[in-house]
Design a protein around this motif. Structure first.
Motif, PDB file in Angstrom:
ATOM      1  N   ALA A 114      40.905  43.609  25.784  1.00  0.00           N
ATOM      2  CA  ALA A 114      40.292  44.173  26.996  1.00  0.00           C
ATOM      3  C   ALA A 114      41.381  44.767  27.886  1.00  0.00           C
ATOM      4  O   ALA A 114      42.541  44.357  27.835  1.00  0.00           O
ATOM      5  N   PHE A 115      41.003  45.733  28.707  1.00  0.00           N
ATOM      6  CA  PHE A 115      41.915  46.373  29.645  1.00  0.00           C
ATOM      7  C   PHE A 115      41.652  45.790  31.030  1.00  0.00           C
ATOM      8  O   PHE A 115      40.632  46.078  31.636  1.00  0.00           O
ATOM      9  N   LEU A 116      42.597  44.974  31.503  1.00  0.00           N
ATOM     10  CA  LEU A 116      42.452  44.328  32.809  1.00  0.00           C
ATOM     11  C   LEU A 116      43.550  44.770  33.777  1.00  0.00           C
ATOM     12  O   LEU A 116      43.763  44.120  34.795  1.00  0.00           O
ATOM     13  N   ARG A 117      44.204  45.843  33.480  1.00  0.00           N
ATOM     14  CA  ARG A 117      45.330  46.313  34.292  1.00  0.00           C
ATOM     15  C   ARG A 117      44.944  46.361  35.770  1.00  0.00           C
ATOM     16  O   ARG A 117      43.930  46.944  36.141  1.00  0.00           O
ATOM     17  N   GLN A 118      45.744  45.685  36.600  1.00  0.00           N
ATOM     18  CA  GLN A 118      45.596  45.627  38.054  1.00  0.00           C
ATOM     19  C   GLN A 118      44.268  45.015  38.518  1.00  0.00           C
ATOM     20  O   GLN A 118      43.816  45.247  39.641  1.00  0.00           O
ATOM     21  N   ALA A 119      43.647  44.221  37.676  1.00  0.00           N
ATOM     22  CA  ALA A 119      42.423  43.512  38.087  1.00  0.00           C
ATOM     23  C   ALA A 119      42.797  42.335  38.982  1.00  0.00           C
ATOM     24  O   ALA A 119      43.898  41.796  38.903  1.00  0.00           O
ATOM     25  N   ASN A 120      41.859  41.931  39.823  1.00  0.00           N
ATOM     26  CA  ASN A 120      42.066  40.777  40.690  1.00  0.00           C
ATOM     27  C   ASN A 120      41.341  39.585  40.087  1.00  0.00           C
ATOM     28  O   ASN A 120      40.110  39.517  40.103  1.00  0.00           O
ATOM     29  N   LEU A 121      42.121  38.649  39.536  1.00  0.00           N
ATOM     30  CA  LEU A 121      41.583  37.429  38.935  1.00  0.00           C
ATOM     31  C   LEU A 121      41.960  36.211  39.770  1.00  0.00           C
ATOM     32  O   LEU A 121      42.047  35.101  39.263  1.00  0.00           O
ATOM     33  N   GLN A 122      42.151  36.426  41.063  1.00  0.00           N
ATOM     34  CA  GLN A 122      42.543  35.337  41.951  1.00  0.00           C
ATOM     35  C   GLN A 122      41.471  34.246  41.938  1.00  0.00           C
ATOM     36  O   GLN A 122      40.279  34.514  42.112  1.00  0.00           O
ATOM     37  N   LYS A 123      41.895  33.018  41.675  1.00  0.00           N
ATOM     38  CA  LYS A 123      41.050  31.822  41.632  1.00  0.00           C
ATOM     39  C   LYS A 123      39.940  31.902  40.569  1.00  0.00           C
ATOM     40  O   LYS A 123      38.941  31.198  40.649  1.00  0.00           O
ATOM     41  N   ALA A 124      40.108  32.774  39.587  1.00  0.00           N
ATOM     42  CA  ALA A 124      39.134  32.863  38.495  1.00  0.00           C
ATOM     43  C   ALA A 124      39.351  31.719  37.522  1.00  0.00           C
ATOM     44  O   ALA A 124      40.460  31.199  37.385  1.00  0.00           O
ATOM     45  N   ASN A 125      38.296  31.307  36.831  1.00  0.00           N
ATOM     46  CA  ASN A 125      38.395  30.272  35.811  1.00  0.00           C
ATOM     47  C   ASN A 125      38.419  30.949  34.448  1.00  0.00           C
ATOM     48  O   ASN A 125      37.405  31.474  33.995  1.00  0.00           O
ATOM     49  N   LEU A 126      39.586  30.931  33.812  1.00  0.00           N
ATOM     50  CA  LEU A 126      39.770  31.545  32.497  1.00  0.00           C
ATOM     51  C   LEU A 126      39.931  30.475  31.411  1.00  0.00           C
ATOM     52  O   LEU A 126      40.425  30.774  30.324  1.00  0.00           O
ATOM     53  N   SER A 127      39.501  29.262  31.681  1.00  0.00           N
ATOM     54  CA  SER A 127      39.662  28.172  30.720  1.00  0.00           C
ATOM     55  C   SER A 127      39.063  28.550  29.369  1.00  0.00           C
ATOM     56  O   SER A 127      37.934  29.013  29.288  1.00  0.00           O
ATOM     57  N   GLU A 128      39.860  28.371  28.332  1.00  0.00           N
ATOM     58  CA  GLU A 128      39.468  28.612  26.942  1.00  0.00           C
ATOM     59  C   GLU A 128      39.073  30.057  26.650  1.00  0.00           C
ATOM     60  O   GLU A 128      38.397  30.351  25.667  1.00  0.00           O
ATOM     61  N   ALA A 129      39.479  30.990  27.518  1.00  0.00           N
ATOM     62  CA  ALA A 129      39.196  32.412  27.282  1.00  0.00           C
ATOM     63  C   ALA A 129      40.144  32.966  26.220  1.00  0.00           C
ATOM     64  O   ALA A 129      41.261  32.496  26.056  1.00  0.00           O
ATOM     65  N   ASN A 130      39.675  33.974  25.505  1.00  0.00           N
ATOM     66  CA  ASN A 130      40.493  34.660  24.512  1.00  0.00           C
ATOM     67  C   ASN A 130      40.948  35.982  25.098  1.00  0.00           C
ATOM     68  O   ASN A 130      40.151  36.892  25.279  1.00  0.00           O
ATOM     69  N   LEU A 131      42.237  36.074  25.415  1.00  0.00           N
ATOM     70  CA  LEU A 131      42.827  37.288  25.968  1.00  0.00           C
ATOM     71  C   LEU A 131      43.829  37.884  24.980  1.00  0.00           C
ATOM     72  O   LEU A 131      44.749  38.601  25.376  1.00  0.00           O
ATOM     73  N   GLU A 132      43.638  37.604  23.712  1.00  0.00           N
ATOM     74  CA  GLU A 132      44.554  38.110  22.690  1.00  0.00           C
ATOM     75  C   GLU A 132      44.589  39.632  22.718  1.00  0.00           C
ATOM     76  O   GLU A 132      43.554  40.302  22.651  1.00  0.00           O
ATOM     77  N   GLY A 133      45.797  40.170  22.868  1.00  0.00           N
ATOM     78  CA  GLY A 133      45.980  41.614  22.872  1.00  0.00           C
ATOM     79  C   GLY A 133      45.491  42.318  24.124  1.00  0.00           C
ATOM     80  O   GLY A 133      45.495  43.547  24.190  1.00  0.00           O
ATOM     81  N   ALA A 134      45.078  41.584  25.124  1.00  0.00           N
ATOM     82  CA  ALA A 134      44.566  42.193  26.361  1.00  0.00           C
ATOM     83  C   ALA A 134      45.706  42.775  27.191  1.00  0.00           C
ATOM     84  O   ALA A 134      46.831  42.287  27.155  1.00  0.00           O
ATOM     85  N   ASP A 135      45.409  43.807  27.945  1.00  0.00           N
ATOM     86  CA  ASP A 135      46.375  44.406  28.862  1.00  0.00           C
ATOM     87  C   ASP A 135      46.159  43.791  30.235  1.00  0.00           C
ATOM     88  O   ASP A 135      45.195  44.107  30.934  1.00  0.00           O
ATOM     89  N   LEU A 136      47.060  42.873  30.609  1.00  0.00           N
ATOM     90  CA  LEU A 136      46.980  42.180  31.891  1.00  0.00           C
ATOM     91  C   LEU A 136      48.062  42.661  32.856  1.00  0.00           C
ATOM     92  O   LEU A 136      48.354  41.979  33.839  1.00  0.00           O
ATOM     93  N   SER A 137      48.649  43.792  32.590  1.00  0.00           N
ATOM     94  CA  SER A 137      49.758  44.248  33.422  1.00  0.00           C
ATOM     95  C   SER A 137      49.305  44.434  34.871  1.00  0.00           C
ATOM     96  O   SER A 137      48.265  45.026  35.150  1.00  0.00           O
ATOM     97  N   GLY A 138      50.091  43.846  35.774  1.00  0.00           N
ATOM     98  CA  GLY A 138      49.820  43.965  37.197  1.00  0.00           C
ATOM     99  C   GLY A 138      48.639  43.158  37.703  1.00  0.00           C
ATOM    100  O   GLY A 138      48.201  43.333  38.827  1.00  0.00           O
ATOM    101  N   VAL A 139      48.113  42.245  36.898  1.00  0.00           N
ATOM    102  CA  VAL A 139      46.944  41.443  37.283  1.00  0.00           C
ATOM    103  C   VAL A 139      47.339  40.373  38.303  1.00  0.00           C
ATOM    104  O   VAL A 139      48.409  39.780  38.225  1.00  0.00           O
ATOM    105  N   ASN A 140      46.447  40.106  39.258  1.00  0.00           N
ATOM    106  CA  ASN A 140      46.638  39.035  40.229  1.00  0.00           C
ATOM    107  C   ASN A 140      45.975  37.780  39.684  1.00  0.00           C
ATOM    108  O   ASN A 140      44.749  37.705  39.591  1.00  0.00           O
ATOM    109  N   LEU A 141      46.794  36.791  39.309  1.00  0.00           N
ATOM    110  CA  LEU A 141      46.293  35.525  38.776  1.00  0.00           C
ATOM    111  C   LEU A 141      46.541  34.364  39.736  1.00  0.00           C
ATOM    112  O   LEU A 141      46.471  33.208  39.330  1.00  0.00           O
ATOM    113  N   LYS A 142      46.783  34.648  40.996  1.00  0.00           N
ATOM    114  CA  LYS A 142      47.090  33.590  41.958  1.00  0.00           C
ATOM    115  C   LYS A 142      45.941  32.585  42.020  1.00  0.00           C
ATOM    116  O   LYS A 142      44.791  32.933  42.291  1.00  0.00           O
ATOM    117  N   GLY A 143      46.264  31.315  41.737  1.00  0.00           N
ATOM    118  CA  GLY A 143      45.273  30.244  41.786  1.00  0.00           C
ATOM    119  C   GLY A 143      44.295  30.244  40.629  1.00  0.00           C
ATOM    120  O   GLY A 143      43.337  29.473  40.621  1.00  0.00           O
TER     121      GLY A 143
END
Length: 176
Positions: A114-143
């Motif tokens: 998936a393409f998540l470039r510059q997405a805001n994932l602040q306080k998101a629950n990604l438990s057990e998610a599959n992000l294999e090969g995903a583009d997370l460049s510049g993503v906000n993962l705070k909390g």
């Protein structure tokens, strides 16, 4: 192609749509390739819906239920998915660039390539998610909660991993 009856019902508003979903929970809505660009769909019930290749660019899906939905290759750029439930959703190859996923539930979601470039994932629950090969460049993962997340071959350029809630991650050099 989207079911024209389902699309016509959705055009009548979220309240009517959600009442229909409550009355007929066994129906799996077909909104494949639907053009929902910019639509206001706060709190919509898309549980188990087929949204493959749908265009939801800049739509508001905040507080919506998309658990188990098939959003494979959907255009979700700049979509507001704040506090949405996307648990177990199929988001393979979905375009979520600059999407707002603040406090979203992505537990066990499949975000492979998936393409998540510059997405805001602040306080998101990604438990057990599959992000294999995903583009997370510049993503906000705070909390963000990332317990048992698969990040194999994911692009993490410019991502701050120091302020996460949970650190059990499958990285590229680990095996499953």
């Amino acid at each position: 192609m989207a079911n024209t009856e389902h699309l016509a019902l959705l055009q009548q508003g979220t309240t009517l749509w959600n009442e229909w979903r409550a009355q007929y929970p066994e129906i799996q809505p077909n909104l494949r390739q639907a053009r929902l660009r910019g639509w206001s769909l706060q709190g919509v019930n898309f549980v188990g819906a087929d949204l493959r290749e749908a265009n939801l660019y800049e739509a508001d899906l905040s507080q919506s239920r998309l658990n188990g939905a098939n959003c494979n290759s959907a255009d979700l750029r700049k979509v507001n998915l704040a506090m949405a439930d996307l648990s177990e959703a199929n988001l393979i190859s979905a375009d979520l660039r600059k999407a707002n996923l603040t406090q979203a539930n992505l537990t066990s979601a499949n975000l492979k390539v998936a393409f998540l470039r510059q997405a805001n994932l602040q306080k998101a629950n990604l438990s057990e998610a599959n992000l294999e090969g995903a583009d997370l460049s510049g993503v906000n993962l705070k909390g963000a909660r990332i317990n048992r997340v698969n990040l194999k071959t994911a692009n993490l350029t410019g991502v701050d991993l120091t302020q996460l809630d949970g650190m059990e991650v499958i990285m590229p050099d680990q095996t499953t």
